[in-house]
Design an enzyme around this catalytic site. Structure first.
Site, PDB file in Angstrom:
ATOM      1  CB  CYS A   2      -7.676  34.072  33.356  1.00  0.00           C
ATOM      2  SG  CYS A   2      -6.572  33.738  34.854  1.00  0.00           S
ATOM      3  CD  GLU A 105     -11.673  37.249  36.649  1.00  0.00           C
ATOM      4  OE1 GLU A 105     -11.161  39.098  36.334  1.00  0.00           O
ATOM      5  OE2 GLU A 105     -11.434  36.323  36.165  1.00  0.00           O
TER       6      GLU A 105
END
Length: 221
Positions: A2, A105
């Site tokens: 992340c 992402e």
């Protein structure tokens, strides 16, 4: 993995949701592009009381002589959390929750362009990432720092990335925070397949200087 996320929930709503006493100074919201080294909202337990405060996103082990004294540790692998020298003490005694409205992402196309995706809760308005934290002091400088714990992606997320944050259900918050005994290691697993939705967003979020709600809007809207 992340590397960027969004948080839009107001601090008073966060404090109520997590039953935590808020600090006076908290990061501004909404923030649609939270980046490494930013201050982030964190919930932890101190002396039997949940606190909501600010921590630097980028864990600093105690042996770093400067804030740039080693790799930037924004994520911690759940599989090795209890063994890695940087994290093993925090894994035992300093676990936390990091609220997020969603996270980003990237995939790549045939020309190696970075294509961002926004991943958000399928139901509800906030995610609780598992985290660990550490106070770092040098001379007259003190920073409270944190990292997001990650695990292998579930099959849905694996279309985008092979890793994902450990996302904790409300019933598991107390266990992760050390309020209800042992067994937190069992929580470091992928989120259920139905927990998250995701869609492509524009490439503006590729810049860490970008901001605004348009960053998390579906591509083409």
């Amino acid at each position: 993995m992340c590397g960027r996320f969004a948080i839009t929930l107001p601090p008073d709503a966060m404090a109520q949701l997590f039953a935590a006493a808020p600090a006076n100074a908290l990061p501004e919201v909404p923030n649609y592009n939270v980046c490494p080294t930013n201050d982030v909202h964190v919930v932890w337990n101190a002396d039997g009381q949940r606190r909501l405060g600010a921590m630097r996103w980028g864990f600093l082990p105690h042996w770093y002589k400067t804030v740039n004294g080693g790799p930037l540790l924004i994520n911690a692998r759940g599989e090795t959390l209890a063994d890695k020298p940087a994290f093993k003490a925090a894994c035992r005694a300093r676990r936390c929750l990091i609220p997020a409205s969603g996270f980003y992402e990237w995939t790549r196309d045939s020309a190696d362009n970075r294509l961002p995706w926004y991943i958000h809760p399928a139901r509800g308005e906030v995610l609780a990432f598992a985290g660990v934290w550490q106070d770092w002091e040098r001379d007259d400088q003190m920073l409270r720092t944190c990292a997001i714990v990650t695990t292998a992606a579930n099959s849905s997320m694996s279309r985008i990335h092979h890793r994902m944050p450990v996302i904790l259900a409300p019933d598991d918050w107390s266990l992760w925070l050390g309020e209800t005994g042992k067994g937190a290691a069992a929580l470091m697993v992928p989120a259920p397949e139905t927990a998250l939705d995701f869609y492509r967003v524009g490439t503006a979020v590729n810049s860490n200087r970008a901001s605004g709600p348009e960053l998390s809007e579906p591509l083409g809207t």
